[in-house]
Design a protein around this motif. Structure first.
Motif, PDB file in Angstrom:
ATOM      1  N   ALA A 219      -8.717   3.920   0.539  1.00 34.35           N
ATOM      2  CA  ALA A 219      -9.420   2.638   0.545  1.00 34.35           C
ATOM      3  C   ALA A 219      -8.782   1.637  -0.406  1.00 34.35           C
ATOM      4  O   ALA A 219      -8.633   0.452  -0.076  1.00 34.35           O
ATOM      5  N   LEU A 220      -8.385   2.107  -1.591  1.00 38.90           N
ATOM      6  CA  LEU A 220      -7.783   1.209  -2.580  1.00 38.90           C
ATOM      7  C   LEU A 220      -6.432   0.679  -2.108  1.00 38.90           C
ATOM      8  O   LEU A 220      -6.141  -0.521  -2.235  1.00 38.90           O
ATOM      9  N   VAL A 221      -5.619   1.555  -1.554  1.00 46.00           N
ATOM     10  CA  VAL A 221      -4.308   1.129  -1.049  1.00 46.00           C
ATOM     11  C   VAL A 221      -4.474   0.092   0.055  1.00 46.00           C
ATOM     12  O   VAL A 221      -3.789  -0.941   0.081  1.00 46.00           O
ATOM     13  N   LEU A 222      -5.394   0.347   0.965  1.00 50.67           N
ATOM     14  CA  LEU A 222      -5.634  -0.598   2.055  1.00 50.67           C
ATOM     15  C   LEU A 222      -6.146  -1.936   1.533  1.00 50.67           C
ATOM     16  O   LEU A 222      -5.721  -3.000   1.994  1.00 50.67           O
ATOM     17  N   ALA A 223      -7.049  -1.885   0.564  1.00 46.99           N
ATOM     18  CA  ALA A 223      -7.649  -3.109   0.032  1.00 46.99           C
ATOM     19  C   ALA A 223      -6.607  -3.996  -0.647  1.00 46.99           C
ATOM     20  O   ALA A 223      -6.582  -5.215  -0.446  1.00 46.99           O
ATOM     21  N   VAL A 224      -5.758  -3.386  -1.450  1.00 44.34           N
ATOM     22  CA  VAL A 224      -4.763  -4.149  -2.207  1.00 44.34           C
ATOM     23  C   VAL A 224      -3.709  -4.753  -1.282  1.00 44.34           C
ATOM     24  O   VAL A 224      -3.339  -5.925  -1.410  1.00 44.34           O
ATOM     25  N   THR A 225      -3.227  -3.965  -0.327  1.00 38.58           N
ATOM     26  CA  THR A 225      -2.162  -4.450   0.558  1.00 38.58           C
ATOM     27  C   THR A 225      -2.681  -5.456   1.587  1.00 38.58           C
ATOM     28  O   THR A 225      -1.966  -6.385   1.985  1.00 38.58           O
ATOM     29  N   ALA A 226      -3.944  -5.286   2.017  1.00 44.29           N
ATOM     30  CA  ALA A 226      -4.479  -6.172   3.055  1.00 44.29           C
ATOM     31  C   ALA A 226      -4.849  -7.547   2.522  1.00 44.29           C
ATOM     32  O   ALA A 226      -4.859  -8.527   3.279  1.00 44.29           O
ATOM     33  N   LEU A 227      -5.138  -7.636   1.230  1.00 43.68           N
ATOM     34  CA  LEU A 227      -5.665  -8.875   0.654  1.00 43.68           C
ATOM     35  C   LEU A 227      -4.791 -10.103   0.915  1.00 43.68           C
ATOM     36  O   LEU A 227      -5.255 -11.091   1.493  1.00 43.68           O
ATOM     37  N   PRO A 228      -3.512 -10.091   0.533  1.00 44.49           N
ATOM     38  CA  PRO A 228      -2.713 -11.304   0.757  1.00 44.49           C
ATOM     39  C   PRO A 228      -2.366 -11.546   2.226  1.00 44.49           C
ATOM     40  O   PRO A 228      -2.256 -12.694   2.663  1.00 44.49           O
ATOM     41  N   PHE A 229      -2.238 -10.459   2.990  1.00 44.79           N
ATOM     42  CA  PHE A 229      -1.811 -10.622   4.381  1.00 44.79           C
ATOM     43  C   PHE A 229      -2.951 -11.087   5.280  1.00 44.79           C
ATOM     44  O   PHE A 229      -2.705 -11.703   6.322  1.00 44.79           O
ATOM     45  N   SER A 230      -4.187 -10.803   4.909  1.00 40.70           N
ATOM     46  CA  SER A 230      -5.315 -11.330   5.679  1.00 40.70           C
ATOM     47  C   SER A 230      -5.389 -12.848   5.520  1.00 40.70           C
ATOM     48  O   SER A 230      -5.720 -13.568   6.471  1.00 40.70           O
ATOM     49  N   TRP A 231      -5.071 -13.336   4.331  1.00 40.18           N
ATOM     50  CA  TRP A 231      -5.027 -14.787   4.099  1.00 40.18           C
ATOM     51  C   TRP A 231      -3.947 -15.416   4.966  1.00 40.18           C
ATOM     52  O   TRP A 231      -4.161 -16.456   5.598  1.00 40.18           O
ATOM     53  N   LEU A 232      -2.784 -14.766   5.030  1.00 37.84           N
ATOM     54  CA  LEU A 232      -1.689 -15.272   5.843  1.00 37.84           C
ATOM     55  C   LEU A 232      -2.054 -15.258   7.324  1.00 37.84           C
ATOM     56  O   LEU A 232      -1.744 -16.205   8.064  1.00 37.84           O
ATOM     57  N   GLY A 233      -2.746 -14.195   7.760  1.00 41.66           N
ATOM     58  CA  GLY A 233      -3.169 -14.117   9.154  1.00 41.66           C
ATOM     59  C   GLY A 233      -4.144 -15.221   9.522  1.00 41.66           C
ATOM     60  O   GLY A 233      -4.071 -15.799  10.610  1.00 41.66           O
ATOM     61  N   ALA A 234      -5.070 -15.524   8.615  1.00 42.03           N
ATOM     62  CA  ALA A 234      -6.028 -16.605   8.870  1.00 42.03           C
ATOM     63  C   ALA A 234      -5.324 -17.952   8.954  1.00 42.03           C
ATOM     64  O   ALA A 234      -5.687 -18.801   9.782  1.00 42.03           O
ATOM     65  N   ARG A 235      -4.339 -18.149   8.114  1.00 40.13           N
ATOM     66  CA  ARG A 235      -3.562 -19.398   8.165  1.00 40.13           C
ATOM     67  C   ARG A 235      -2.867 -19.544   9.525  1.00 40.13           C
ATOM     68  O   ARG A 235      -2.818 -20.638  10.094  1.00 40.13           O
ATOM     69  N   THR A 236      -2.356 -18.438  10.030  1.00 39.14           N
ATOM     70  CA  THR A 236      -1.709 -18.465  11.345  1.00 39.14           C
ATOM     71  C   THR A 236      -2.717 -18.782  12.435  1.00 39.14           C
ATOM     72  O   THR A 236      -2.438 -19.555  13.355  1.00 39.14           O
ATOM     73  N   SER A 237      -3.914 -18.190  12.329  1.00 32.68           N
ATOM     74  CA  SER A 237      -4.942 -18.361  13.355  1.00 32.68           C
ATOM     75  C   SER A 237      -5.370 -19.806  13.514  1.00 32.68           C
ATOM     76  O   SER A 237      -5.478 -20.316  14.637  1.00 32.68           O
ATOM     77  N   VAL A 238      -5.634 -20.483  12.406  1.00 30.44           N
ATOM     78  CA  VAL A 238      -6.148 -21.855  12.496  1.00 30.44           C
ATOM     79  C   VAL A 238      -5.097 -22.822  13.024  1.00 30.44           C
ATOM     80  O   VAL A 238      -5.441 -23.916  13.483  1.00 30.44           O
TER      81      VAL A 238
END
Length: 268
Positions: A219-238
């Motif tokens: 869970a910790l590994v997923l949380a740390v790695t996903a944090l910045p890339f989810s922001w990038l994905g949202a930027r792409t989506s909009v």
């Protein structure tokens, strides 16, 4: 040798966190629908751990993505609040029931449900002719408020129950409901589902932790790695073309669902 295998597994989990984080922000979801099969298939994680361990990461990734959607003023606060009030306790109820089902059963149920959602959305998007209806504001305001509220309450309860049962953040379920039944434009639907994914992930995480279904190192590994890339994905989506985003959303669900169910039934 065991240490090397474990190290390689964590490298795989990191890669999954990056991909899932980006897709979570892009598609407005917690990521459980993607990370659960990926953890089992590529990292060899136990089905129960694969189902529940992504939930804590869903909290961080969706909060990160929501900052982008918030700047675009895509939130429908009334819908989010109503769904959260009903969906959170329903999630707790569903999580309690999950302890009585086998891990393989949960995996199959998750895959079948995702495939069904993907096919339904694909048909809806492909048949749609008037794209302007999906590029404006939500149509819920024009409907009778009381009828819409009851509709939302029933759907939120059902989605919360399924989310808890399948250890899923609920983003896919909410976004599909918003698009098909409330006729929201897809970007608004994804924005609202991101917030609800974060909120529903909290009780789900607590209860599945209590049941012993969460591996906190994963869970910790997923949380740390996903944090910045989810922001990038949202930027792409909009910034993505609406029609392209619709098709990407639908066919991604179908692809992951089919891949997961074939693996679960044929290999396990």
């Amino acid at each position: 040798m065991m240490d090397l295998v474990q190290q390689n597994n964590y490298l795989v989990v990191i890669a999954i966190g990056v991909v899932v984080g980006y897709l979570s922000g892009l598609l407005g979801k917690g990521g459980s629908a993607i990370s659960t099969p990926a953890l089992q298939i590529f990292a060899g994680i136990n089905p129960f751990y694969a189902l529940a361990s992504p939930l804590p990461a869903a909290i961080t990734s969706t909060i990160s993505a929501s900052t982008v959607y918030r700047k675009e003023h895509l939130f429908d606060k009334r819908v989010i609040l109503l769904c959260a009030v009903v969906g959170i306790p329903a999630t707790v109820m569903g999580a309690q029931v999950s302890d009585y089902l086998k891990g393989k059963t949960l995996m199959v149920l998750t895959a079948l449900f995702i495939i069904g959602l993907g096919v339904s959305l694909a048909v809806t998007f492909l048949r749609k002719h008037d794209k302007e209806n999906y590029n404006t504001t939500s149509n819920t305001a024009g409907q009778q408020a009381s009828a819409v509220n009851i509709y939302i309450i029933v759907a939120a309860f059902a989605i919360g129950l399924l989310s808890g049962l399948l250890a899923n953040a609920g983003g896919v379920l909410f976004s599909t409901f918003f698009i098909k039944k409330l006729h929201m434009p897809i970007k608004r639907a994804l924005a609202c589902s991101v917030v609800l994914s974060a909120l529903l992930s909290i009780p789900g995480t607590i209860w599945h932790w209590h049941l012993g279904h969460i591996d906190w190192s994963i869970a910790l590994v997923l949380a740390v790695t996903a944090l910045p890339f989810s922001w990038l994905g949202a930027r792409t989506s909009v910034r993505m073309n609406t029609a392209r985003l619709e098709r990407l959303f639908a066919f991604t669900l179908i692809g992951f669902g089919v891949f997961d169910i074939v693996y679960t039934l044929a290999v396990k």
